[in-house]
Write a protein that holds these residues in place. Structure first.
Motif, mmCIF file in Angstrom:
data_model
loop_
_atom_site.group_PDB
_atom_site.id
_atom_site.type_symbol
_atom_site.label_atom_id
_atom_site.label_comp_id
_atom_site.label_asym_id
_atom_site.label_seq_id
_atom_site.Cartn_x
_atom_site.Cartn_y
_atom_site.Cartn_z
ATOM 1 N N GLU A 222 0.522 -1.449 -0.507
ATOM 2 C CA GLU A 222 0.049 0.134 0.036
ATOM 3 C C GLU A 222 0.808 1.435 -0.013
ATOM 4 O OE1 GLU A 222 -4.382 -1.417 3.005
ATOM 5 O OE2 GLU A 222 -2.554 -1.313 3.845
ATOM 6 N N LEU A 223 2.292 1.126 0.816
ATOM 7 C CA LEU A 223 2.646 2.432 1.478
ATOM 8 C C LEU A 223 3.894 2.280 -0.828
ATOM 9 C CD1 LEU A 223 4.215 4.416 2.940
ATOM 10 C CD2 LEU A 223 6.022 2.908 3.406
ATOM 11 N N ASN A 224 3.840 1.321 -1.087
ATOM 12 C CA ASN A 224 4.682 1.685 -2.450
ATOM 13 C C ASN A 224 3.249 2.595 -3.497
ATOM 14 O OD1 ASN A 224 6.668 0.292 -2.006
ATOM 15 N ND2 ASN A 224 6.474 -1.776 -1.772
ATOM 16 N N MET A 225 2.150 1.589 -3.036
ATOM 17 C CA MET A 225 1.104 2.540 -4.184
ATOM 18 C C MET A 225 0.925 3.916 -4.359
ATOM 19 S SD MET A 225 -1.495 -0.708 -4.467
ATOM 20 C CE MET A 225 -1.375 -2.149 -5.001
ATOM 21 N N ILE A 226 0.834 3.931 -3.035
ATOM 22 C CA ILE A 226 0.654 5.620 -2.712
ATOM 23 C C ILE A 226 2.163 6.509 -3.135
ATOM 24 C CG2 ILE A 226 -0.072 7.366 -0.677
ATOM 25 C CD1 ILE A 226 -1.012 5.372 0.759
ATOM 26 N N GLN A 227 2.564 6.084 -2.976
ATOM 27 C CA GLN A 227 4.499 6.870 -3.044
ATOM 28 C C GLN A 227 4.636 7.095 -4.348
ATOM 29 O OE1 GLN A 227 7.987 4.827 -1.449
ATOM 30 N NE2 GLN A 227 7.125 5.381 0.286
ATOM 31 N N VAL B 120 6.120 2.394 -24.880
ATOM 32 C CA VAL B 120 6.080 2.774 -23.738
ATOM 33 C C VAL B 120 4.781 1.990 -23.490
ATOM 34 C CG1 VAL B 120 5.408 4.570 -23.250
ATOM 35 C CG2 VAL B 120 5.330 4.191 -20.818
ATOM 36 N N THR B 121 4.405 1.374 -22.564
ATOM 37 C CA THR B 121 2.593 0.482 -22.782
ATOM 38 C C THR B 121 2.413 1.160 -21.118
ATOM 39 O OG1 THR B 121 3.595 -1.597 -21.546
ATOM 40 C CG2 THR B 121 4.169 -0.755 -23.971
ATOM 41 N N LEU B 122 0.912 1.223 -21.266
ATOM 42 C CA LEU B 122 -0.128 1.081 -20.237
ATOM 43 C C LEU B 122 0.577 0.370 -18.572
ATOM 44 C CD1 LEU B 122 -2.171 2.321 -18.451
ATOM 45 C CD2 LEU B 122 -3.208 -0.062 -19.423
ATOM 46 N N GLU B 123 1.148 -0.936 -19.270
ATOM 47 C CA GLU B 123 1.669 -2.172 -18.008
ATOM 48 C C GLU B 123 2.512 -1.192 -17.855
ATOM 49 O OE1 GLU B 123 3.693 -6.587 -17.614
ATOM 50 O OE2 GLU B 123 2.316 -6.129 -19.154
ATOM 51 N N ASP B 124 3.572 -0.353 -18.182
ATOM 52 C CA ASP B 124 5.020 0.513 -17.631
ATOM 53 C C ASP B 124 4.239 0.890 -16.990
ATOM 54 O OD1 ASP B 124 6.204 -1.229 -19.539
ATOM 55 O OD2 ASP B 124 6.481 0.064 -20.985
ATOM 56 N N VAL B 125 3.141 1.805 -17.007
ATOM 57 C CA VAL B 125 3.183 3.193 -16.141
ATOM 58 C C VAL B 125 2.308 2.334 -15.077
ATOM 59 C CG1 VAL B 125 1.283 5.368 -16.245
ATOM 60 C CG2 VAL B 125 2.408 5.306 -17.953
ATOM 61 N N ILE B 126 1.394 1.385 -14.936
ATOM 62 C CA ILE B 126 0.874 0.925 -14.347
ATOM 63 C C ILE B 126 2.385 0.540 -12.817
ATOM 64 C CG2 ILE B 126 -0.863 -1.435 -13.155
ATOM 65 C CD1 ILE B 126 -2.277 -0.936 -15.351
ATOM 66 N N GLU B 127 2.993 0.120 -13.311
ATOM 67 C CA GLU B 127 4.486 -0.626 -12.886
ATOM 68 C C GLU B 127 4.776 -0.154 -12.075
ATOM 69 O OE1 GLU B 127 5.181 -4.573 -15.388
ATOM 70 O OE2 GLU B 127 6.398 -2.625 -15.176
ATOM 71 N N GLU B 128 4.843 0.896 -12.763
ATOM 72 C CA GLU B 128 6.045 2.662 -12.132
ATOM 73 C C GLU B 128 4.978 2.788 -11.044
ATOM 74 O OE1 GLU B 128 9.090 4.934 -10.690
ATOM 75 O OE2 GLU B 128 8.759 3.179 -12.722
ATOM 76 N N ILE B 129 3.261 2.928 -11.285
ATOM 77 C CA ILE B 129 2.506 3.517 -9.407
ATOM 78 C C ILE B 129 2.417 2.363 -8.308
ATOM 79 C CG2 ILE B 129 0.103 3.710 -9.707
ATOM 80 C CD1 ILE B 129 -0.551 4.592 -12.165
ATOM 81 N N ILE B 130 2.561 1.241 -8.918
ATOM 82 C CA ILE B 130 2.207 -0.137 -7.679
ATOM 83 C C ILE B 130 3.830 -0.153 -7.807
ATOM 84 C CG2 ILE B 130 0.465 -0.904 -8.401
ATOM 85 C CD1 ILE B 130 2.107 -2.616 -9.892
#
Length: 744
Positions: free
Chosen positions: A322-327, A458-468
């Protein structure tokens, strides 16, 4: 004996009430006290007390020896001297006890001088200027009873602690935090916050009230301590210690952790002091509001929020994910697509000239990607996007060109610049145009005009991986991270598509259109492959043989490498070639004449024939077949396909020796048909055109007198127009033709 006694001085011995000796040597005692004075002198006796008297000391300073008779003429009655002196053994000192009467109400103090009688005439003398001086001061009385003072001091210490604690606890709770607690705190915290929030909104008024109350309590405490102790220095020391320990340290330590609860439980007392101090604190607070402005409270920006989460990680109830996702969500706007993209060198891409055969489609499936860039000439020139779902209706056996599929679907390309923020990139992906974007930048280095340089994908998966802040792996991923290129653990369930591959598939892939063109060219332009010699059906089988279509990869560093030569002068060969793509150089004749040729030029026709066996026309074949016609009952075995093949292969005709060179100048794709393949094709064509007797399982060769043209309805048009249908390539006759096909 008493007359001979001589008094030289005195000092204070004891007192029932406060008494001191000043710096000037004056003895100061309190009214209504019992004191003991020690006198010093010579020949002192117990009765020496009788020659000691005190007189009132005038304000005019008449205390000299010349005026002693006038000064000591009147003795004071304010002292009562006991009729006895305790004399020391040497007779040099003695102690006298006396009682001091109270002063008049109008007299705060009164001074007296010591008179002694030590002359034979019995006269009294004033003893010196300072040595015999005695001062009586008014007794200092407490303002309040001692028990009440003790209670008040304890109460004031408590109030001092409360004001100090509330000042820290309440002022540390800014209005923004109180709103947050009212929304997401526990039930107790919500209750406390609702009580505190109305007065906390009046921040400067509350601050002034608390500070004024604290100062008032502390000053009152010092005054009471001074009255109680009777010493200014003692009062300062006692008040300092009490205020620091009980009025500052303890309450602030408590309120810094439980300020919300303490503030809510003392809210009535706080409002009372705000009302008491209103005349002074309200104007000051209004002035502060005008000067400092409205209090907003603590506001955190993105960086402070991230840092606060990191610092409070050991104490909050957030799990690491959770902390990683928020950050990750908070840092999304600070990162660009260049930080998360897959570099171009690591991207899986397909050339636009590729053919969608089994190998190409297997490679696409094994890659695990659903969107594959298609490039022309070089990898940075991306011209199309292929979706795996586009291959749903594509048959690998059709060898469909990649450009046919990409042009049909015509998926739009999505280009973004390398400095695009990830939050903007996420918004673009959410619009549904594409979940893959090509990252580019403007390259203005060096000379010349600036140009767009492709950096990666760059893909949507790359952006989501950076979020989580974590990698998303599926069953087809080969790397845990496209940037670090760390491979995943081997997948035991990896799909192997080789089970669907046909063994006879060509090693070199060409488009079905090019295969059709080669088939038609050989059938119409090369006499040895005309339908009267080799049927169109058999010719198609020959072209689909795995070893017939070949290629040469040109090496620029060694242009005359051995693999570049398709024919060499004086070197025997037994094959025919037809150039499909690329260019070659031909060197022929004694003069070594050189010229270049391109697609659909052919060489080595003579290598397929020999002087002993010439396949010039169907009539020659018929005559040859008649002269060697076989009896069905006596020599049936030799008429089988294998027998015919063994006869043709066992006769070793002279090899063809070219007198020219053919060398590749570029990458070349060509058709290579060997003599054995051609002769097997001739036999297969004869077997396909020979009817089978219903009474016998043996083959008879019945050749017509004149050349028979192939029936267009059976072989020609159907074969030619259905190259993409593999079923047309399957033999429809006896087992003899099937066996022959396997030997081609």
């Amino acid at each position: 004996g008493v007359i001979n006694s001589r008094i030289l001085g005195m000092r204070l011995e004891t007192s029932s009430k406060p008494a001191i000796t000043t710096d000037k040597g004056i003895i100061q005692v309190t009214e209504e006290s019992n004191v003991e004075l020690r006198f010093y002198g010579l020949q002192m006796q117990p009765g020496t007390w009788s020659i000691i008297r005190f007189t009132e000391h005038g304000d005019d300073g008449e205390d000299s020896d010349s005026n002693f008779n006038r000064t000591c003429s009147d003795f004071t009655k304010d002292f009562t001297i006991r009729n006895h002196m305790n004399v020391s053994n040497q007779g040099t000192s003695g102690v006298i006890r006396m009682s001091i009467k109270p002063l008049r109400k109008s007299e705060p103090f009164k001074e007296y001088g010591l008179c002694v009688k030590h002359s034979p005439e019995g006269k009294w003398y004033l003893l010196g200027e300072k040595d015999g001086r005695l001062r009586v001061v008014e007794e200092k009385k407490s303002m309040l009873p001692m028990w009440l003072q003790v209670i008040l001091i304890a109460l004031l210490l408590a109030l001092s602690g409360m004001f100090s604690g509330l000042n820290l606890g309440l002022m540390a709770l800014d209005p923004m935090e109180l709103r947050i607690v009212q929304s997401c705190g526990t039930e107790k915290e919500k209750k406390y916050a609702r009580k505190i929030e109305p007065i906390r909104r009046k921040g400067n008024y509350l601050l002034c009230s608390l500070l004024l109350g604290n100062v008032l309590v502390n000053t009152t405490l010092t005054i009471l301590l001074d009255d109680l102790i009777g010493s200014g220095l003692g009062a300062v020391v006692a008040s300092t210690i009490g205020i620091v320990i009980f009025g500052e340290i303890v309450p602030q330590a408590l309120c810094s952790r439980h300020g919300l609860a303490v503030g809510a439980n003392t809210i009535v007392l706080t409002k009372f002091f705000m009302l008491v101090t209103l005349p002074l604190s309200l104007p000051i607070s209004k002035l502060l509001d005008c000067v400092l402005g409205q209090e907003i409270g603590t506001v955190y920006n993105r960086e402070k929020l991230v840092e606060m989460l990191k610092v409070t990680e050991p104490y909050n109830d957030l799990v690491k994910e959770e902390l990683n996702m928020i950050q990750g969500a908070l840092e999304l706007r600070t990162k660009t697509v260049e930080d998360v993209m897959t570099p171009l060198s690591n991207c899986f891409m397909i050339h636009s000239d590729a053919v969608l055969d089994f190998n190409t489609m297997s490679e696409i499936m094994e890659s695990g990607y659903t969107r594959i860039p298609v490039f022309e000439d070089e990898r940075s020139n991306i011209v199309d996007i292929l979706y795996v779902k586009d291959l749903a209706l594509v048959d690998p056996e059709d060898h469909t060109p990649m450009s046919t599929i990409t042009k049909f679907y015509n998926h739009p390309l999505h280009f973004v610049f390398n400095d695009t923020k990830l939050d903007a990139m996420l918004e673009e992906f959410k619009k549904g145009k594409s979940h893959l974007a090509i990252v580019q930048k403007v390259n203005n280095e060096g000379e010349g005009d600036p140009f767009y340089e492709v950096l990666g994908l760059v893909t949507l998966e790359d952006v989501i991986e950076e979020i989580i802040k974590s990698e998303i792996l599926d069953e087809s991923d080969m790397y845990t991270d496209n940037r670090t290129r760390i491979k995943v653990a081997p997948n035991k369930n990896k799909r192997d598509f080789s089970a669907f591959k046909q063994e006879s598939e060509s090693k070199v892939k060409i488009s079905p259109q090019l295969l059709l063109a080669a088939h038609r060219f050989l059938a119409t332009e090369v006499n040895l492959f005309c339908p009267t010699q080799v049927s169109e059906k058999v010719l198609l089988r020959i072209l689909k043989h795995p070893d017939v279509i070949q290629d040469v990869k040109f090496n620029d560093s060694d242009k005359r490498a051995a693999q570049h030569f398709l024919y060499q002068r004086g070197k025997p060969v037994d094959y025919f070639i037809l150039i499909l793509q690329g260019r070659v150089e031909v060197e022929a004749g004694n003069e070594n004449m050189k010229f270049e040729t391109g697609p659909f030029s052919f060489y080595g026709v003579m290598a397929l024939t020999s002087p002993s066996i010439e396949f010039r026309s169907p009539s020659h074949l018929s005559g040859l077949n008649r002269s060697v016609s076989l009896n069905c009952t006596e020599r049936s075995d030799s008429l089988s396909v294998s027998g015919s093949n063994s006869q043709l292969n066992s006769a070793l005709p002279p090899q063809y020796i070219p007198d020219f060179y053919v060398r590749a100048l570029t990458d070349v794709q060509y058709v290579k048909i060997t003599r054995s393949q051609y002769q097997n094709g001739l036999v297969a064509s004869r077997l396909d055109s020979t009817p089978q007797s219903p009474e016998s399982g043996h083959t008879r060769l019945e050749m017509p007198e004149a050349p028979a043209a192939p029936e267009p309805t059976e072989n020609g048009p159907d074969e030619t127009t259905s190259l993409l249908n593999e079923q047309n390539c399957v033999p429809r006759h006896s087992n003899h033709s099937t066996h022959t096909e396997s030997t081609i």
